[in-house]
Design a protein around this motif. Structure first.
Motif, mmCIF file in Angstrom:
data_model
loop_
_atom_site.group_PDB
_atom_site.id
_atom_site.type_symbol
_atom_site.label_atom_id
_atom_site.label_comp_id
_atom_site.label_asym_id
_atom_site.label_seq_id
_atom_site.Cartn_x
_atom_site.Cartn_y
_atom_site.Cartn_z
ATOM 1 N N LEU A 1 -0.855 0.595 -10.659
ATOM 2 C CA LEU A 1 -0.505 1.884 -10.040
ATOM 3 C C LEU A 1 -1.742 2.693 -9.630
ATOM 4 O O LEU A 1 -1.642 3.868 -9.286
ATOM 5 C CB LEU A 1 0.400 2.691 -10.981
ATOM 6 C CG LEU A 1 1.744 1.998 -11.268
ATOM 7 C CD1 LEU A 1 2.609 2.832 -12.198
ATOM 8 C CD2 LEU A 1 2.488 1.694 -9.958
ATOM 9 N N LEU B 1 -2.406 3.901 -0.965
ATOM 10 C CA LEU B 1 -1.389 2.970 -1.467
ATOM 11 C C LEU B 1 -1.736 2.583 -2.896
ATOM 12 O O LEU B 1 -2.918 2.453 -3.237
ATOM 13 C CB LEU B 1 -1.411 1.669 -0.654
ATOM 14 C CG LEU B 1 -0.766 1.616 0.721
ATOM 15 C CD1 LEU B 1 -0.966 0.217 1.307
ATOM 16 C CD2 LEU B 1 0.721 1.943 0.640
ATOM 17 N N THR B 2 -0.715 2.352 -3.711
ATOM 18 C CA THR B 2 -0.999 1.757 -5.023
ATOM 19 C C THR B 2 -1.352 0.283 -4.804
ATOM 20 O O THR B 2 -0.960 -0.324 -3.795
ATOM 21 C CB THR B 2 0.223 1.817 -5.959
ATOM 22 O OG1 THR B 2 1.265 1.031 -5.388
ATOM 23 C CG2 THR B 2 0.696 3.254 -6.198
ATOM 24 N N ASN B 3 -2.078 -0.274 -5.776
ATOM 25 C CA ASN B 3 -2.428 -1.693 -5.666
ATOM 26 C C ASN B 3 -1.173 -2.560 -5.616
ATOM 27 O O ASN B 3 -1.131 -3.563 -4.898
ATOM 28 C CB ASN B 3 -3.314 -2.111 -6.843
ATOM 29 C CG ASN B 3 -4.695 -1.477 -6.744
ATOM 30 O OD1 ASN B 3 -5.108 -1.027 -5.668
ATOM 31 N ND2 ASN B 3 -5.402 -1.425 -7.867
ATOM 32 N N LEU B 4 -0.148 -2.151 -6.363
ATOM 33 C CA LEU B 4 1.091 -2.947 -6.341
ATOM 34 C C LEU B 4 1.718 -2.955 -4.958
ATOM 35 O O LEU B 4 2.204 -3.982 -4.481
ATOM 36 C CB LEU B 4 2.107 -2.364 -7.325
ATOM 37 C CG LEU B 4 2.244 -3.026 -8.681
ATOM 38 C CD1 LEU B 4 3.402 -2.413 -9.450
ATOM 39 C CD2 LEU B 4 2.413 -4.549 -8.558
ATOM 40 N N ARG B 5 1.702 -1.786 -4.305
ATOM 41 C CA ARG B 5 2.341 -1.670 -2.991
ATOM 42 C C ARG B 5 1.608 -2.538 -1.954
ATOM 43 O O ARG B 5 2.251 -3.277 -1.205
ATOM 44 C CB ARG B 5 2.340 -0.189 -2.568
ATOM 45 C CG ARG B 5 3.136 0.117 -1.366
ATOM 46 C CD ARG B 5 4.655 0.076 -1.625
ATOM 47 N NE ARG B 5 5.376 -0.037 -0.358
ATOM 48 C CZ ARG B 5 5.977 -1.135 0.099
ATOM 49 N NH1 ARG B 5 6.028 -2.235 -0.631
ATOM 50 N NH2 ARG B 5 6.559 -1.146 1.275
ATOM 51 N N ILE B 6 0.271 -2.486 -1.958
ATOM 52 C CA ILE B 6 -0.452 -3.304 -0.965
ATOM 53 C C ILE B 6 -0.277 -4.793 -1.297
ATOM 54 O O ILE B 6 -0.171 -5.638 -0.397
ATOM 55 C CB ILE B 6 -1.945 -2.892 -0.824
ATOM 56 C CG1 ILE B 6 -2.517 -3.486 0.474
ATOM 57 C CG2 ILE B 6 -2.781 -3.259 -2.008
ATOM 58 C CD1 ILE B 6 -3.877 -2.949 0.864
ATOM 59 N N THR B 7 -0.158 -5.098 -2.590
ATOM 60 C CA THR B 7 0.066 -6.493 -2.996
ATOM 61 C C THR B 7 1.405 -6.990 -2.447
ATOM 62 O O THR B 7 1.495 -8.097 -1.896
ATOM 63 C CB THR B 7 0.046 -6.591 -4.540
ATOM 64 O OG1 THR B 7 -1.213 -6.101 -4.996
ATOM 65 C CG2 THR B 7 0.254 -8.009 -5.026
ATOM 66 N N GLU B 8 2.433 -6.156 -2.579
ATOM 67 C CA GLU B 8 3.753 -6.555 -2.059
ATOM 68 C C GLU B 8 3.707 -6.759 -0.545
ATOM 69 O O GLU B 8 4.316 -7.691 -0.014
ATOM 70 C CB GLU B 8 4.791 -5.469 -2.393
ATOM 71 C CG GLU B 8 5.187 -5.440 -3.860
ATOM 72 C CD GLU B 8 5.795 -4.090 -4.281
ATOM 73 O OE1 GLU B 8 6.051 -3.936 -5.487
ATOM 74 O OE2 GLU B 8 5.992 -3.200 -3.418
ATOM 75 N N GLN B 9 2.952 -5.897 0.137
ATOM 76 C CA GLN B 9 2.872 -6.031 1.602
ATOM 77 C C GLN B 9 2.146 -7.316 1.985
ATOM 78 O O GLN B 9 2.529 -8.009 2.927
ATOM 79 C CB GLN B 9 2.174 -4.809 2.203
ATOM 80 C CG GLN B 9 3.000 -3.540 1.996
ATOM 81 C CD GLN B 9 2.421 -2.329 2.721
ATOM 82 O OE1 GLN B 9 1.562 -2.452 3.576
ATOM 83 N NE2 GLN B 9 2.915 -1.163 2.367
#
Ligand code: NAD
Ligand code: TYD
Length: 342
Positions: free
Chosen positions: A214, A250-258
């Motif tokens: 996050l 962006l959170t790291n999780l969000r960019i990872t999902e993208q």
């Protein structure tokens, strides 16, 4: 506004990720500009980053260290402007061993500043980072905020910046400083989040997300970052620093999902692993000052990220040898394989 006109630049670290893009853009935009690159070609430097421009007669490449005074002196002959990208840049490496960070990002910069002063350089651009502000819980960092770096990487960049500032104040060297945010695009070493996660996802390997994922970073496309550096070079006020942020937190999780979605993979590849030591939770930049110079990021984030993924998909020849020969990336992979937390 009177613009500074750079005719012959010394671009240090020009075989790295951002420096090589800057050289590309600069040669294309200014048909009479000459550029000398000085690059040590550390593990992060790669001559392949200059593919397509290496035969350009206006470009000269010198392999050498910014911390070596005779080399730097020779490179400065006929030069009017220095843009310093050369640095050790990876936070995780700085946590393991900070020595090379101090040698290049602080001592090397001092050698460069001193040689620039002696050579009568008219403009010196020091490329710095938003990490010098440290972790910020809310709001956005402004250039007048205190520098409170928390990792050895950020501390060495902050030390370098302060030295550059001291040369401006003490000796009147015409220094401008840029503080860029997390940058992504083609030709970034696959130890950093975006290229590591793209190349792992393409290979169907797990993506090691530190801690809860996050943490927030403000992402900027490399082309926009380089355009910001150019605007500061031309229009920045001597002695001043300018934030260059993408305005896309962006959170790291969000960019990872993208990244996973763009690679045609699902969230099952995500592994939450032991957190980075003293991991900065959030960076954010107020870029109003750079906007007053006429700069703003122009690349839509989703398009730039999709093009970055496409570049790695199409340029396996560039990254696979680097990934396979990178003892550090392998070390990190193995460390985290035994440290999955969720
Ligand atoms: P990089 O690690 O890809 O490239 C660094 C380059 O510097 C390499 O080509 C390397 O060979 C060269 N170099 C290292 N030590 C040297 C030395 N002693 N003498 C000469 N050359 C040397 O880094 P990058 O991501 O392109 O970053 C460039 C600059 O931008 C750095 O100063 C970094 O602190 C800053 N920055 C990077 C980011 C980012 O997200 N990547 C964000 C903000 C600021
Ligand atoms: P990085 O690309 O190393 O840039 P910086 O630390 O300079 O911001 O990392 C970006 C973010 O991603 C940072 O919060 C650390 C995190 N990260 C991971 O979660 N896993 C990884 O494997 C890497 C390399 C980074």
């Amino acid at each position: 506004m009177d613009e500074f006109k750079a005719e012959h630049l010394l671009v240090t670290g020009g075989a790295g990720f951002i420096g090589s893009m800057y050289v590309r853009q600069s040669l294309a935009a200014y048909p009479t500009r000459r550029i000398t690159i000085l690059d040590k070609l550390t593990y992060a430097g790669n001559l392949a980053n200059l593919a397509g421009i290496v035969d350009e007669p206006r470009l000269t490449f010198v392999q050498g260290d910014i911390a070596d005074p005779p080399t730097v002196r020779a490179c400065l002959e006929g030069v009017d402007t220095v843009v310093n990208f050369a640095a050790e840049t990876h936070v995780d490496r700085s946590i393991q061993d900070a020595g090379s960070f101090v040698l290049t990002d602080v001592y090397g910069l001092q050698v460069l500043l001193n040689a620039a002063l002696t050579a009568g350089i008219r403009r010196f651009v020091q490329v710095s980072t938003d990490e010098v502000y440290g972790d910020i819980e809310s709001g956005a960092s402004r250039e007048s905020d205190p520098l409170l770096p928390r990792s050895p990487y950020a501390a060495s960049k902050a030390g370098g910046e302060l030295l550059a500032r001291s040369y401006a104040i003490t000796h009147g060297l015409n220094v401008v400083i840029t503080r860029g945010s997390n940058t992504f695009g083609p030709r970034q070493h696959p130890e950093k989040l975006v290229p590591l996660f793209i190349t792992n996802a393409l290979d169907g390997k797990p993506l090691p997300v530190y801690g809860d994922g996050l943490q927030v970073r403000d992402w900027i496309a490399v082309e926009d970052h380089c355009a910001g550096i150019e605007v500061v070079l031309r229009r920045g006020a001597a002695g001043e620093a300018y934030n260059i942020g993408g305005g896309h937190p962006l959170t790291n999780l969000r960019i990872t999902e993208q990244i996973l979605a763009l690679c045609g993979r699902g969230p099952e590849l995500i592994r939450h692993v032991r957190d980075r030591k003293a991991h900065d939770r959030r960076y954010a930049l107020d870029c109003e000052k750079a906007r007053t110079l006429g700069w703003a990021p122009t690349r839509p984030f989703a398009e730039a990220l999709a093009q970055t993924v496409a570049w790695y998909r199409d340029n396996e020849d560039w990254w696979r040898p680097t990934l396979e020969s990178s003892a550090f990336v392998e070390h990190v992979r193995q460390t985290y394989e035994g440290a999955v937390i969720g």
